[in-house]
Design a protein around this motif. Structure first.
Motif, PDB file in Angstrom:
ATOM      1  N   GLN A   2       0.799  -1.216   0.000  1.00  0.00           N
ATOM      2  CA  GLN A   2       0.000   0.000   0.000  1.00  0.00           C
ATOM      3  C   GLN A   2       0.837   1.274   0.000  1.00  0.00           C
ATOM      4  OE1 GLN A   2      -3.339  -0.217  -0.300  1.00  0.00           O
ATOM      5  NE2 GLN A   2      -3.052  -2.438  -0.383  1.00  0.00           N
ATOM      6  N   ASP A   3       2.090   1.220   0.477  1.00  0.00           N
ATOM      7  CA  ASP A   3       2.889   2.446   0.556  1.00  0.00           C
ATOM      8  C   ASP A   3       3.573   2.725  -0.781  1.00  0.00           C
ATOM      9  OD1 ASP A   3       5.352   0.976   0.399  1.00  0.00           O
ATOM     10  OD2 ASP A   3       5.174   0.510   2.526  1.00  0.00           O
ATOM     11  N   ASP A   4       4.395   3.784  -0.813  1.00  0.00           N
ATOM     12  CA  ASP A   4       5.050   4.194  -2.062  1.00  0.00           C
ATOM     13  C   ASP A   4       6.482   3.684  -2.151  1.00  0.00           C
ATOM     14  OD1 ASP A   4       6.204   5.751  -0.113  1.00  0.00           O
ATOM     15  OD2 ASP A   4       6.053   7.640  -1.233  1.00  0.00           O
ATOM     16  N   GLY A   5       6.848   2.706  -1.317  1.00  0.00           N
ATOM     17  CA  GLY A   5       8.196   2.173  -1.352  1.00  0.00           C
ATOM     18  C   GLY A   5       8.474   1.378  -2.616  1.00  0.00           C
ATOM     19  N   TRP A   6       9.736   1.349  -3.005  1.00  0.00           N
ATOM     20  CA  TRP A   6      10.191   0.576  -4.154  1.00  0.00           C
ATOM     21  C   TRP A   6      10.825  -0.721  -3.682  1.00  0.00           C
ATOM     22  CZ3 TRP A   6      11.243   2.385  -9.530  1.00  0.00           C
ATOM     23  CH2 TRP A   6      10.533   3.553  -9.833  1.00  0.00           C
ATOM     24  N   ILE A   7      10.865  -1.702  -4.576  1.00  0.00           N
ATOM     25  CA  ILE A   7      11.438  -3.005  -4.251  1.00  0.00           C
ATOM     26  C   ILE A   7      12.628  -3.281  -5.170  1.00  0.00           C
ATOM     27  CG2 ILE A   7       9.876  -4.280  -5.792  1.00  0.00           C
ATOM     28  CD1 ILE A   7       9.872  -6.542  -3.678  1.00  0.00           C
ATOM     29  N   VAL A   8      13.686  -3.835  -4.588  1.00  0.00           N
ATOM     30  CA  VAL A   8      14.856  -4.267  -5.347  1.00  0.00           C
ATOM     31  C   VAL A   8      14.792  -5.785  -5.483  1.00  0.00           C
ATOM     32  CG1 VAL A   8      17.368  -4.414  -5.436  1.00  0.00           C
ATOM     33  CG2 VAL A   8      16.265  -2.355  -4.549  1.00  0.00           C
ATOM     34  N   VAL A   9      14.799  -6.266  -6.706  1.00  0.00           N
ATOM     35  CA  VAL A   9      14.829  -7.698  -6.988  1.00  0.00           C
ATOM     36  C   VAL A   9      16.269  -8.074  -7.293  1.00  0.00           C
ATOM     37  CG1 VAL A   9      14.009  -9.538  -8.519  1.00  0.00           C
ATOM     38  CG2 VAL A   9      12.489  -7.628  -7.903  1.00  0.00           C
ATOM     39  N   ASP A  10      16.803  -9.047  -6.580  1.00  0.00           N
ATOM     40  CA  ASP A  10      18.168  -9.486  -6.827  1.00  0.00           C
ATOM     41  C   ASP A  10      18.183 -10.355  -8.080  1.00  0.00           C
ATOM     42  OD1 ASP A  10      20.954  -9.580  -5.940  1.00  0.00           O
ATOM     43  OD2 ASP A  10      20.593 -11.715  -5.673  1.00  0.00           O
ATOM     44  N   GLY A  11      18.557  -9.768  -9.201  1.00  0.00           N
ATOM     45  CA  GLY A  11      18.545 -10.475 -10.473  1.00  0.00           C
ATOM     46  C   GLY A  11      17.694  -9.744 -11.491  1.00  0.00           C
ATOM     47  N   ARG A  12      17.386 -10.427 -12.580  1.00  0.00           N
ATOM     48  CA  ARG A  12      16.632  -9.818 -13.674  1.00  0.00           C
ATOM     49  C   ARG A  12      15.194  -9.499 -13.266  1.00  0.00           C
ATOM     50  NH1 ARG A  12      16.825 -12.814 -19.231  1.00  0.00           N
ATOM     51  NH2 ARG A  12      15.810 -10.845 -19.774  1.00  0.00           N
ATOM     52  N   LEU A  13      14.650  -8.491 -13.896  1.00  0.00           N
ATOM     53  CA  LEU A  13      13.258  -8.123 -13.684  1.00  0.00           C
ATOM     54  C   LEU A  13      12.448  -8.758 -14.810  1.00  0.00           C
ATOM     55  CD1 LEU A  13      11.507  -6.338 -11.790  1.00  0.00           C
ATOM     56  CD2 LEU A  13      11.693  -4.542 -13.526  1.00  0.00           C
ATOM     57  N   HIS A  14      11.911  -9.940 -14.546  1.00  0.00           N
ATOM     58  CA  HIS A  14      11.232 -10.697 -15.587  1.00  0.00           C
ATOM     59  C   HIS A  14       9.814 -10.196 -15.842  1.00  0.00           C
ATOM     60  CE1 HIS A  14      14.281 -13.778 -16.247  1.00  0.00           C
ATOM     61  NE2 HIS A  14      14.489 -13.776 -14.945  1.00  0.00           N
ATOM     62  N   ARG A  15       9.245  -9.471 -14.873  1.00  0.00           N
ATOM     63  CA  ARG A  15       7.892  -8.952 -15.057  1.00  0.00           C
ATOM     64  C   ARG A  15       7.908  -7.443 -14.941  1.00  0.00           C
ATOM     65  NH1 ARG A  15       3.539 -12.856 -11.919  1.00  0.00           N
ATOM     66  NH2 ARG A  15       4.201 -14.840 -12.824  1.00  0.00           N
ATOM     67  N   PRO A  16       7.206  -6.737 -15.823  1.00  0.00           N
ATOM     68  CA  PRO A  16       7.152  -5.275 -15.737  1.00  0.00           C
ATOM     69  C   PRO A  16       6.246  -4.828 -14.594  1.00  0.00           C
ATOM     70  CG  PRO A  16       5.788  -6.040 -17.554  1.00  0.00           C
ATOM     71  CD  PRO A  16       6.470  -7.257 -16.986  1.00  0.00           C
TER      72      PRO A  16
END
Length: 358
Positions: A210-224
Motif C-alpha cells: 500500500q505504501d510508495d516504497g520501491w522493491i529491489v529484486v536481486d537479479g533480472r526483472l522478468h515482469r514489468p
C-alpha cells in the motif's frame, strides 16, 4: 509444498530418507547418490548452464542518446525509497540414479524483506516461501522410473521435467541419453523453479503493498512491475558492443551509462519484457577486473525520464553502506539482500538437516 514430500512436518531430508527405504523395499533399482555435493557447488556462477547462446547479439534502442557515462549525484540514504528487497536461493540435491537418469531434488526459498525508517529489517509476513520439486524426465519409459514417479505423486510431490524445453522429441531423447547433459538440464530446471517462486512473490507484492516504497529484486526483472528494480550482478548477455562496451568497462565509480531499451534478440523488435536498462559502477575498479562493482539496473519501461533514472541510481549508490564484506560478492551485493540471503540459507539448512551429503 513447504511441509516436505509427504505433507507432514518432518524435514524434506527425513521424508526423502523414508522414500529411499520404501524404494529399496519395493525392489526399485535406484543407485544412491545422496552423499554427492549439491549441484550449486559444481555450477556456481555458471549462469548459462543448460542454455544455448543467442544466435546473435541483442540490439538496443538508446533512450538518452548515445551510450555515454553520466555522473550520479549523491543523496542521503534517508531520501531513498528503496524499502523492500526480494531474493531467493536454491539447493539442488542429487538423490538417485536409475540407469542413465540422474534423479535430483530442488529446494528453493524466497522472501521479501522490508526495511523501516529506522533501518530495522524484517521479513514481510506471509512472504517466506519454500518449494520442493523433483527433477525427473516425464517421457522416458522404464518400470523403475514409472514406479518412482508414481510414488512421489502419491505423497503429493511435484515433478518438473528438466527436458520440457527441448524443441522436439529427437532432441529430448538425445539429451535424455547423455548423463552429463541431463545433470546440467536439472540444474537449469532448478533455477526455473526458484525463478517462478520469486516471480510469484513479486506479483503478490505489487498487488498488496500500500505504501510508495520501491522493491529491489536481486537479479533480472522478468515482469514489468511498477516501483520494482532488478539488480543484475552477472552478465550473460552483452547488450553493448564496440565503443559502447569500451565506455561501459571504463565507467568510473559513481557513474552510470545512459539508459536504453533492449530489442528482442530473435526478431529485432521491442523487448517483450518491457525493460529500461542501464549500467552503474558502485565502487572503484582500478587494478581489478573491468567488471568489478558493475551492475545492470532494470526497471519497467515507463521509467524513461533522465531525472527518474538519476534518482534511482542515487538510491542505489546510497545502498553501498554498510558493506557486506563477509561475502566475496560485496562490491555488488546490497547489504539488505545479504541479510535476506542469510535468513533463506538458514531455512534451507533446517529443511535439509539429516541429508547424507550435508
Amino acid at each position: 509444498m513447504a511441509t516436505g514430500l509427504n505433507g507432514h512436518r518432518a524435514s524434506f531430508a527425513s521424508a526423502v530418507n523414508q522414500l529411499h527405504s520404501d524404494l529399496v523395499r519395493d525392489g526399485v533399482a535406484v543407485a544412491d547418490m545422496r552423499r554427492a555435493q549439491p549441484l550449486e557447488s559444481q555450477y556456481a556462477g555458471a549462469a548459462a548452464v543448460g542454455s544455448r547462446p543467442p544466435p546473435r547479439q541483442p540490439g538496443i534502442e538508446p533512450l538518452e542518446g548515445s551510450i555515454q557515462e553520466r555522473v550520479v549525484a549523491t543523496q542521503p540514504a534517508a531520501a531513498s525509497k528503496l524499502r523492500y528487497f526480494l531474493d531467493g536461493t536454491q539447493r539442488t540435491l542429487p538423490c538417485w540414479r536409475i540407469g542413465l537418469v540422474p534423479i535430483n531434488a530442488a529446494i528453493a526459498a524466497a522472501a521479501v524483506l522490508r526495511r523501516d525508517e529506522d533501518g530495522r529489517c524484517e521479513i514481510v509476513p506471509g512472504t517466506l516461501r519454500l518449494c520442493h520439486a523433483w527433477l525427473i524426465p516425464e517421457r522416458l519409459p522404464g518400470a523403475d522410473l514409472s514406479r518412482l514417479r508414481d510414488r512421489i505423486r502419491e505423497h503429493g510431490g511435484e515433478i518438473v521435467d528438466p527436458l520440457a524445453g527441448q524443441p522436439d522429441e529427437e532432441t529430448y531423447q538425445a539429451v535424455a541419453g547423455d548423463y552429463g547433459r541431463l545433470v546440467e538440464a536439472s540444474y537449469a530446471a532448478a533455477r526455473s523453479v526458484r525463478g517462478r517462486l520469486e516471480e510469484d512473490l513479486l506479483e503478490d507484492w505489487s498487488r498488496t503493498t500500500q505504501d510508495d516504497g520501491w522493491i529491489v529484486v536481486d537479479g533480472r526483472l522478468h515482469r514489468p512491475v511498477d516501483r520494482a528494480i532488478g539488480l543484475v550482478k552477472q552478465f550473460t548477455e552483452s547488450y553493448l558492443s564496440g565503443s559502447d562496451a569500451v565506455t561501459l568497462l571504463g565507467l568510473p565509480p559513481g557513474h552510470r551509462t545512459t539508459a536504453f531499451f533492449p530489442k528482442d534478440r530473435y526478431r529485432g523488435g521491442p523487448d517483450p519484457e518491457e525493460r529500461t536498462l542501464w549500467y552503474l559502477r558502485l565502487w572503484d575498479a582500478a587494478g581489478l577486473d573491468a567488471r568489478h562493482a558493475l551492475v545492470r539496473v532494470e526497471a519497467r519501461q515507463t521509467v524513461r525520464e533522465t531525472a527518474k533514472i538519476d534518482e534511482i541510481s542515487a538510491w542505489l549508490m546510497a545502498e553501498r553502506t554498510p558493506r557486506a564484506t563477509a561475502d566475496a560478492r560485496w562490491a555488488t551485493l546490497l547489504y539488505p539482500v545479504h541479510f535476506l540471503e542469510r535468513i533463506l540459507k538458514r531455512r534451507l539448512e533446517a529443511d535439509t538437516r539429516g541429508w547424507p551429503g550435508a
